[in-house]
Design a protein around this motif. Structure first.
Motif, PDB file in Angstrom:
ATOM      1  N   ALA A   1       0.843  -1.191   0.000  1.00 45.02           N
ATOM      2  CA  ALA A   1       0.000   0.000   0.000  1.00 45.02           C
ATOM      3  C   ALA A   1       0.882   1.246   0.000  1.00 45.02           C
ATOM      4  O   ALA A   1       2.009   1.235   0.499  1.00 45.02           O
TER       5      ALA A   1
ATOM      6  N   THR B 217      -1.661   1.751   5.198  1.00 41.22           N
ATOM      7  CA  THR B 217      -2.151   0.682   6.072  1.00 41.22           C
ATOM      8  C   THR B 217      -2.368   1.194   7.496  1.00 41.22           C
ATOM      9  O   THR B 217      -3.395   0.909   8.123  1.00 41.22           O
TER      10      THR B 217
ATOM     11  N   GLU C 137      -3.535  -2.053  -0.898  1.00 42.05           N
ATOM     12  CA  GLU C 137      -2.713  -2.648  -1.953  1.00 42.05           C
ATOM     13  C   GLU C 137      -3.426  -2.579  -3.306  1.00 42.05           C
ATOM     14  O   GLU C 137      -2.786  -2.508  -4.349  1.00 42.05           O
TER      15      GLU C 137
ATOM     16  N   PHE D 128       0.421  -8.908   0.429  1.00 38.60           N
ATOM     17  CA  PHE D 128      -0.102  -8.897   1.806  1.00 38.60           C
ATOM     18  C   PHE D 128      -1.494  -9.497   1.943  1.00 38.60           C
ATOM     19  O   PHE D 128      -2.063  -9.514   3.003  1.00 38.60           O
TER      20      PHE D 128
ATOM     21  N   ARG E  60       1.428  -7.639   9.224  1.00 35.54           N
ATOM     22  CA  ARG E  60       2.140  -6.440   8.788  1.00 35.54           C
ATOM     23  C   ARG E  60       3.428  -6.799   8.041  1.00 35.54           C
ATOM     24  O   ARG E  60       4.146  -7.703   8.450  1.00 35.54           O
ATOM     25  N   GLY E  61       3.669  -6.079   6.978  1.00 36.76           N
ATOM     26  CA  GLY E  61       4.869  -6.319   6.183  1.00 36.76           C
ATOM     27  C   GLY E  61       4.765  -7.557   5.306  1.00 36.76           C
ATOM     28  O   GLY E  61       5.754  -8.007   4.731  1.00 36.76           O
ATOM     29  N   GLY E  62       3.546  -8.098   5.169  1.00 34.42           N
ATOM     30  CA  GLY E  62       3.377  -9.382   4.498  1.00 34.42           C
ATOM     31  C   GLY E  62       3.596  -9.406   2.993  1.00 34.42           C
ATOM     32  O   GLY E  62       3.657 -10.478   2.395  1.00 34.42           O
ATOM     33  N   SER E  63       3.746  -8.237   2.374  1.00 35.17           N
ATOM     34  CA  SER E  63       3.942  -8.225   0.918  1.00 35.17           C
ATOM     35  C   SER E  63       5.216  -8.949   0.499  1.00 35.17           C
ATOM     36  O   SER E  63       5.269  -9.539  -0.581  1.00 35.17           O
TER      37      SER E  63
HETATM   38  N1  ASP Z   1       0.831  -2.685   3.581  1.00 34.54           N
HETATM   39  C1  ASP Z   1       1.107  -3.717   4.522  1.00 34.54           C
HETATM   40  C2  ASP Z   1       1.798  -3.154   5.743  1.00 34.54           C
HETATM   41  O1  ASP Z   1       2.082  -1.971   5.773  1.00 34.54           O
HETATM   42  C3  ASP Z   1       1.904  -4.843   3.937  1.00 34.54           C
HETATM   43  C4  ASP Z   1       3.285  -4.472   3.513  1.00 34.54           C
HETATM   44  O2  ASP Z   1       3.667  -3.317   3.472  1.00 34.54           O
HETATM   45  O3  ASP Z   1       4.059  -5.400   3.219  1.00 34.54           O
HETATM   46  O4  ASP Z   1       2.041  -3.855   6.669  1.00 34.54           O
END
Ligand code: ASP
Ligand code: MG
Length: 425
Positions: free
Chosen positions: A42, A47, A74, A136, A151-154
């Protein structure tokens, strides 16, 4: 030329300019003869903003609806990116996680990928398109509801697609030039690592390094997908994370003795005071914590005082789980039989990571010497074969990280660590 999966994080696509810049990079890879799948996060802090918004309408939003909301972030970036690529004269199609075949379990907000069936992506590539995929997110096999990967799953989406599509490499584009020997936001003289093994990267990730998530590296190791972490803001080579050292020109990059220093200030410490020193006590404390579904990190039991036969047990856990852990222990206080609880969230953890410490004596001694020279007091210690971690006061962390970094000869000669974007939020 084979297939590459590229992943662009939120800071790389933070605004229209960023999206156009990323579109150019993707088109370049395509022009070089690759089939390209781009996974996007995103835009910027979207997010976080969506989570804030959800909390304004409901203090405890339902997991299903929160996932529905967050996946919109996303979708925005994937559609805009496809438009920007078309504007450069190339064909692109965007896909949601579900359309891309990312199948998960049904645990909302932290679903696990259980299968990837990228038929539509494959078809789109074969028709000559660049495929853009929303990171994600996925769809639950059982409930058919939309899920998110945490979080951070991309990054995990990107690696999972790379594995399913048998990609040559998974390129993770971020706001730094690669994986550094320490967080460049803390250590100005941090050095970019050219190559790091999956094992050392996994230890760094679980010790607080935020460049790559543990789950993503674990996935890459399982399917042996090389990851190339690099900046979308520069043209530099980044860091290769793979099973075997890479070749650079005509020389092989060597395995470093120490890969880096990681730190983590997201944990808290609970001390259970006045625990009877008899069999079964630790078991009942940690059963209580486990039943509350809380993951713990370090554990230390003090020697018991001879006069009382009582001891203290301390452990660390994510700050976000602190309240839940205290409540669970208080509820079982009489069954467990302790005096009181102490909660401390002003702690930090510093970890030294490197496979070379297995065969190099003195690493532990040098680590403790560096901390003591910096006047840093150690509260807890834990080790693995390739890591030493200590808990200190949170305030001491930056100084301690710098001292250890210097002591192990990791400082670079130049200030090469550039942080291009991101708010660190
Ligand atoms: N947008 C989501 C997040 O901020 C997934 C990602 O950035 O990977 O956690
Ligand atoms: Mg993000």
């Amino acid at each position: 030329m084979g297939l590459v999966v590229q992943k662009y994080g939120g800071s790389s696509v933070a605004d229209a300019e960023g999206i156009k810049r990323v579109a150019k990079r993707i088109v370049e890879a395509k022009k070089n003869g690759h089939q390209v799948v781009a996974v996007v996060s995103a835009m910027g802090d979207t997010t976080d903003e969506l989570i804030d918004l959800a909390e304004q309408v409901s203090p405890m939003p339902a997991g299903r609806e929160l996932d529905m909301l967050l996946t919109a972030g996303e979708r925005i970036s994937m559609a805009l990116l496809a438009m920007a690529i078309k504007n450069l004269g190339h064909s692109a199609q965007s896909f949601t996680g579900s359309q891309a075949g990312v199948i998960t379990d049904s645990v909302h907000n932290k679903a696990r990928i259980i299968d990837v069936t990228p038929g539509r992506i494959r078809d789109s590539l074969d028709e000559g398109n660049i495929a853009i995929v929303a990171g994600f997110q996925g769809v639950s096999q059982d409930t058919k509801d939309i899920t998110t990967l945490g979080r951070g799953g991309s990054d995990t989406t990107a690696v999972a697609l790379a594995a399913a599509l048998d990609a040559e490499v998974c390129e993770i584009y971020t706001d730094v030039d690669g994986v550094f020997t320490a967080d460049p936001r803390v250590v100005k003289k941090a050095r970019k690592i050219d190559w790091i093994s999956f094992e050392d990267m996994l230890e760094l990730a679980s010790s607080g390094s935020k460049v790559l998530l543990h789950r993503c590296v674990e996935y890459a190791r399982r399917y042996n997908i090389p990851i190339h972490v690099r900046s979308s803001f520069s043209g530099l080579q980044g860091t290769w994370v793979s099973s075997e050292p890479i070749q650079q020109g005509d020389k092989q990059v060597e395995q470093a003795i120490i890969s880096g220093v990681a730190h983590d200030t997201s944990e808290a410490k609970i001390t259970v005071v006045g625990v009877p020193d008899k069999p079964g006590e630790a078991a009942s404390i940690f059963r209580t914590i486990a039943d509350a579904e809380i993951n713990i990190d370090m554990v230390v039991q003090n020697v018991s005082a001879a006069a009382t036969g009582l001891t203290d047990i301390s452990f660390t856990l994510p700050k976000t789980e602190g309240r839940k852990a205290i409540d669970a222990l208080e509820k079982n206080k009489s069954a467990i039989g302790f005096d009181s609880l102490r909660y401390d969230d002003q702690i930090g953890k510093i970890s030294l990571v490197g496979a070379g410490m297995k065969t190099n004596p003195g690493v532990t001694a040098d680590f403790f010497t560096a901390l003591s020279d910096a006047g840093v007091n150690i509260e807890l210690i834990s080790t693995s074969e390739i890591r030493i971690s200590v808990v200190t006061r949170a305030d001491d962390v930056p100084e301690a990280v710098r001292a250890v970094h210097t002591a192990f000869g990791l400082d670079s000669d130049s200030d090469e660590a550039v942080v291009y974007g991101g708010t660190g939020r």
